[in-house]
Design an enzyme around this catalytic site. Structure first.
Site, PDB file in Angstrom:
ATOM      1  N   ASN A  56      -5.175  -3.461  -6.402  1.00 60.71           N
ATOM      2  CA  ASN A  56      -3.530  -3.394  -6.292  1.00 60.71           C
ATOM      3  C   ASN A  56      -3.158  -4.631  -5.431  1.00 60.71           C
ATOM      4  O   ASN A  56      -3.260  -5.704  -5.903  1.00 60.71           O
ATOM      5  CB  ASN A  56      -3.324  -2.239  -5.842  1.00 60.71           C
ATOM      6  CG  ASN A  56      -3.977  -1.530  -4.562  1.00 60.71           C
ATOM      7  OD1 ASN A  56      -5.020  -1.099  -4.612  1.00 60.71           O
ATOM      8  ND2 ASN A  56      -3.304  -1.614  -3.404  1.00 60.71           N
ATOM      9  N   ASP A  57      -2.794  -4.488  -4.095  1.00 60.95           N
ATOM     10  CA  ASP A  57      -1.752  -5.525  -3.597  1.00 60.95           C
ATOM     11  C   ASP A  57      -2.803  -7.037  -3.386  1.00 60.95           C
ATOM     12  O   ASP A  57      -4.009  -6.758  -2.774  1.00 60.95           O
ATOM     13  CB  ASP A  57      -1.458  -5.127  -2.083  1.00 60.95           C
ATOM     14  CG  ASP A  57      -0.815  -3.840  -1.809  1.00 60.95           C
ATOM     15  OD1 ASP A  57      -0.769  -3.298  -2.877  1.00 60.95           O
ATOM     16  OD2 ASP A  57      -0.790  -3.240  -0.673  1.00 60.95           O
ATOM     17  N   PRO A  58      -2.080  -7.933  -3.673  1.00 57.63           N
ATOM     18  CA  PRO A  58      -2.596  -9.347  -3.291  1.00 57.63           C
ATOM     19  C   PRO A  58      -2.965  -9.431  -1.931  1.00 57.63           C
ATOM     20  O   PRO A  58      -2.090  -8.808  -1.119  1.00 57.63           O
ATOM     21  CB  PRO A  58      -1.620 -10.250  -3.771  1.00 57.63           C
ATOM     22  CG  PRO A  58      -0.389  -9.519  -3.790  1.00 57.63           C
ATOM     23  CD  PRO A  58      -0.708  -8.157  -4.277  1.00 57.63           C
TER      24      PRO A  58
ATOM     25  N   MET B 232       0.864  -1.226   0.089  1.00 59.20           N
ATOM     26  CA  MET B 232      -0.111  -0.045   0.155  1.00 59.20           C
ATOM     27  C   MET B 232       0.957   1.028   0.071  1.00 59.20           C
ATOM     28  O   MET B 232       1.595   1.078   0.681  1.00 59.20           O
ATOM     29  CB  MET B 232      -0.883  -0.038   1.264  1.00 59.20           C
ATOM     30  CG  MET B 232      -1.842  -1.231   1.180  1.00 59.20           C
ATOM     31  SD  MET B 232      -2.902  -1.036   2.656  1.00 59.20           S
ATOM     32  CE  MET B 232      -3.825  -2.365   2.191  1.00 59.20           C
TER      33      MET B 232
END
Length: 846
Positions: free
Chosen positions: A54-56, A1
């Site tokens: 976005n982020d896994p 993030m």
């Protein structure tokens, strides 16, 4: 993030030899807008049907399913309203998108975290017979605070309930996030690693029930610390497959400040005793020995000449007035251009010397303002011509303003809450920061006839291109279409920009200044718009250490917006016997407008910076927030990363989705080149997407000839495995997605022993200045051979060099018709020992 989310409120001829393996198509095909067939839509990599990702998050295996949760905006194609999206797979290749898992609400956004299966029912959320899947995530509250919370599911992750006792871990921080939780059997406890982002630390906590947490220890700062530490992961691995030789791996994602600039993932290898992690690499470093040319230990600059006021009359010792603490000085003295603050400018230049060594090593710190070879160093007059706007009046006159961002008239410089604006002329400018970044609007000129060769203007403000969802851009409109556009560079200093209008002579046009962005740097500054026959050039604002040969800057290094001096080097091997000078230059008067340098040393080996000495999971621009699966079968360690970079993630030219996840990768710890390294390869199940027989080549000398395999090698999605033998070529390798003047180069630099990806001509590259470039990874040949595995998709390349110790992941945005593949060599001959190329089908169709 990203850090930014917390402030949203606040060729030597190229192809000396080419072997063509496919079509080099001409004009691009028209994009198919059917679902999942849009231009740039990946066929091999997971993307949601629509909206921002976005982020896994929450990677966990349970009852035959690999769960992929991820940061998701259910309401649009840009970052915001962070929630957990959800997809599942039985093989890590074929994905099924499921409904939204954990939504944001009025009280919180749901930031990154992890998921576990509570098999012993330590939480009481399920039963031993039917254990709960528990998500441990970061609650991001409206006041900016971040804390760790729980949600649970008893139906295999399909529906979720937030724990009523949230948050379960709150230390009152605005930068405390991204928990990775696992079961630690030796203490029969849950183990959490979580980031103190701004302090460059990973905290360890222990719990018996996931609800009450006890602090154990912390790790860091260490390795690369040029940006926020985020999304930590922590896991044990056997070295070279030996279960009796276990090491722990700490993955720390960093933004910005990664090896390729922007976002990236580094790792540490070490030991864990149940409480504390100790890295094997303690960070100590001794640079190569050599002859000191200048160490600034004398009372004055000696034979070095200074100009301007920035460097004063003598080297600095310690911090200068108004400057933060300085670290990394060798001895007591060093060159520092902060005399008089950032507003001062000047140079300090060495006497001429004959190049006899292979390298000059030195330490550098200060501002990150690179050398621009197209910029001018001397002040230039405002171009003469037809002034379309100088914004010197009380109103916009014949220009039309809509929305609220530009107000009713030009700004008189800096607006309330804005950093100092500089570089404009006179007293007024168009500045859309009125009432902050949250306002939007447009400013449109009357029509005019293009009767001169250039349109020159001063430009500053945010980097949000015209083709993005929320631009901050100046646009030239002809026949109702935007034919030219430019955006700021996230800087309040206005600099000259220019459009060549040679092909538009006699056309009727309008200028539109657009601010449609409400996030960070969501504004634009414009002044002095002139139709002219003189092309305005940007003014140099560099803070650099330059190597000057024959009056030209041939190599340049800048700071990293840091008051820490770090090692850097100039490669002099191509200049031996020539006369050279070193010039330390400060031409910047804005934020971080200073440069520091020390300990110039002639040596036969290069010094390595902290970034170069750090251990990188991936050397590309587009691999971030990398985390691994909990509870994977057979103890496998499988990693997925977000395939983008916060420098330009919001500007990539895709719709109705934005961003993809990387291929899942199988990790191993291997001893390579005498040291333990993390290696990666695509999961074996990727082979299930291969279609038809492989295109195969063996024992091909790559020299002045071509071999055309027609359509057999062309494609948007490919899996290529190739081994080369070194000969006398200086560079060699593959070019993919070629055609219509486009190419992505996947090469090996034999001189510097580096794998590289060059995407400067890969297709659409102009949506952000940070996108085009060349990424490199160190890779030594093994027995005179270089092996690469390349996975190509509609908008990416993932390159695995050697045994997978050198990996480069980059997005690309080529035309759909650019599908050719070539072999190439430069400066001599290379030998292709073997190549196999498979076409890959879509995971949605298999």
């Amino acid at each position: 993030m990203p850090v930014s989310r917390r402030t949203r409120r606040s060729s030597l001829a190229i192809l000396a030899t080419a072997v063509c393996l496919g079509l080099t198509a001409g004009s691009p095909a028209v994009a198919d807008t059917a679902p999942f067939q849009e231009q740039y839509r990946p066929q091999v990599h997971y993307t949601p049907a629509q909206n921002w990702m976005n982020d896994p998050n929450g990677l966990v295996y349970y009852k035959g399913e690999y769960h992929l949760f991820y940061q998701y905006n259910p309401d649009g194609n840009s970052w915001g309203n962070m929630s957990w999206g959800h997809a599942v797979s039985t093989d890590l290749v074929h994905w099924k998108e499921l409904p939204l898992a954990i939504p944001h609400d009025d009280n919180e956004m749901v930031f990154s975290g992890s998921a576990v299966i509570d098999v012993d029912n330590t939480t009481g959320f399920g039963t031993r017979q039917d254990p709960a899947m528990v998500a441990v995530y970061t609650s991001a509250y409206p006041d900016g605070k971040q804390a760790q919370s729980l949600a649970y599911s008893t139906d295999r992750g399909r529906t979720w309930t937030k724990y009523t006792g949230n948050p379960v871990l709150d230390i009152g921080s605005h930068a405390f996030r991204d928990p990775k939780v696992q079961w630690y059997a030796p203490t029969q406890s849950w183990l959490m690693t979580v980031s103190l982002a701004d302090e460059h630390k990973v905290e360890f906590y222990s719990s018996k029930d996931l609800k009450s947490w006890n602090h154990l220890s912390e790790f860091g700062p260490a390795g690369a610390t040029g940006g926020a530490w985020e999304c930590p992961d922590f896991f044990p691995m056997a070295i070279d497959g030996n279960p009796k030789h276990i090491k722990w791996v700490m993955v720390v994602n960093i933004n910005p400040g990664a090896i390729a600039g922007g976002s990236g993932a580094q790792y540490f290898v070490g030991d864990f005793d149940g409480t504390t992690f100790t890295a094997d690499d303690n960070g100590s470093y001794t640079p190569p020995v050599g002859t000191v040319l200048q160490d600034f230990e004398q009372p004055g600059y000696g034979t070095w000449n200074t100009s301007g006021t920035a460097f004063g009359t003598a080297p600095a010792t310690g911090s200068l007035p108004g400057q933060s603490a300085i670290t990394g000085i060798e001895g007591t003295g060093y060159a520092n251009s902060f005399n008089g603050g950032d507003s001062s400018t000047g140079t300090t230049t060495s006497p001429a010397f004959t190049v006899t060594s292979s390298y000059i090593n030195f330490k550098v710190g200060g501002g990150n303002h690179p050398h621009n070879p197209n910029a001018v160093t001397d002040p230039q007059p405002t171009p003469t011509g037809t002034v379309l706007a100088d914004f010197e009046g009380d109103t916009y006159g014949t220009w039309t303003a809509t929305g609220t961002a530009f107000g009713t008239g030009p700004a008189q410089g800096t607006l309330p809450g804005q950093m100092d604006v500089s570089g404009y002329t006179g007293r007024g400018l168009a500045n859309s920061f009125l009432q902050g970044d949250a306002t939007t609007g447009e400013l449109t000129s009357p029509t005019f006839t293009i009767d001169k060769k250039y349109l020159d203007f001063l430009l500053g403000g945010g980097t949000h291109p015209a083709n993005s969802d929320a631009p901050t851009a100046i646009e030239l409109i002809v026949d109702g279409k935007t034919v030219r556009s430019a955006t700021g560079s996230n800087n309040e200093h206005l600099d000259w920009a220019s459009w060549d209008l040679s092909d538009l002579q006699g056309k009727t046009a309008q200028i539109k200044i657009v601010d449609a962005n409400t996030g960070g740097w969501g504004h634009l500054n414009v002044d002095q718009i002139v139709l002219s026959d003189t092309q305005a050039k940007p003014q140099s604002n560099e803070t650099t250490v330059n190597l000057v040969i024959d009056g030209n800057t041939v190599q340049s290094v800048t700071g990293a917006d840091s008051e820490t001096l770090d090692w850097a080097s100039f490669d002099l091997r191509a200049y031996k016997g020539k006369q050279a000078r070193i010039q330390v230059t400060d031409l910047n008067t804005a934020g971080w407008g200073h440069i520091m340098a020390d300990q110039f040393t002639a040596a036969e080996q290069p010094a390595l910076s902290t970034l170069q000495r750090a251990h990188w999971v991936d050397f590309g621009k587009d691999f971030y927030a990398a985390v691994t699966y909990n509870d994977a079968p057979r103890g496998e360690r499988t990693m997925i990363g977000w395939m983008s970079d916060w420098q330009y993630a919001g500007n990539t030219p895709t719709t109705p989705w934005r961003s993809a996840q990387s291929l899942p990768r199988t990790l191993q710890l291997r001893t390579v080149d005498g040291r333990v390294q993390l290696t990666q390869q695509p999961v074996q199940s990727l082979n299930s997407l291969r279609e038809g027989p492989a295109v195969a080549l063996h024992d091909v000398a790559v020299r002045n000839r071509t071999v055309d395999l027609a359509r057999r090698g062309a494609g948007q999605a490919l899996d290529i495995d190739a081994t080369f033998s070194l000969a006398d070529a200086s560079k060699f390798g593959l070019k993919v997605r070629t055609g219509g003047g486009q190419e992505t180069v996947i090469g090996y630099d034999a001189t510097n022993q580096q794998l590289y990806v060059d995407r400067t001509k890969s297709g659409a590259v102009d949506f952000d200045p940070n996108f085009p470039g060349v990424q490199t990874a160190p890779l030594k040949p093994q027995n005179g051979k270089v092996h690469v595995r390349v996975v190509v998709d509609a908008s990416s390349v993932e390159v695995f060099g050697g045994q997978g110790q050198a990996v480069i992941t980059d997005q690309i945005f080529p035309d759909s018709g650019s599908q050719g593949v070539q072999l190439f060599a430069e400066g001599g001959t290379a030998r292709l020992d073997s190549l196999k190329l498979w076409h890959l089908g879509s995971y949605r169709n298999h």
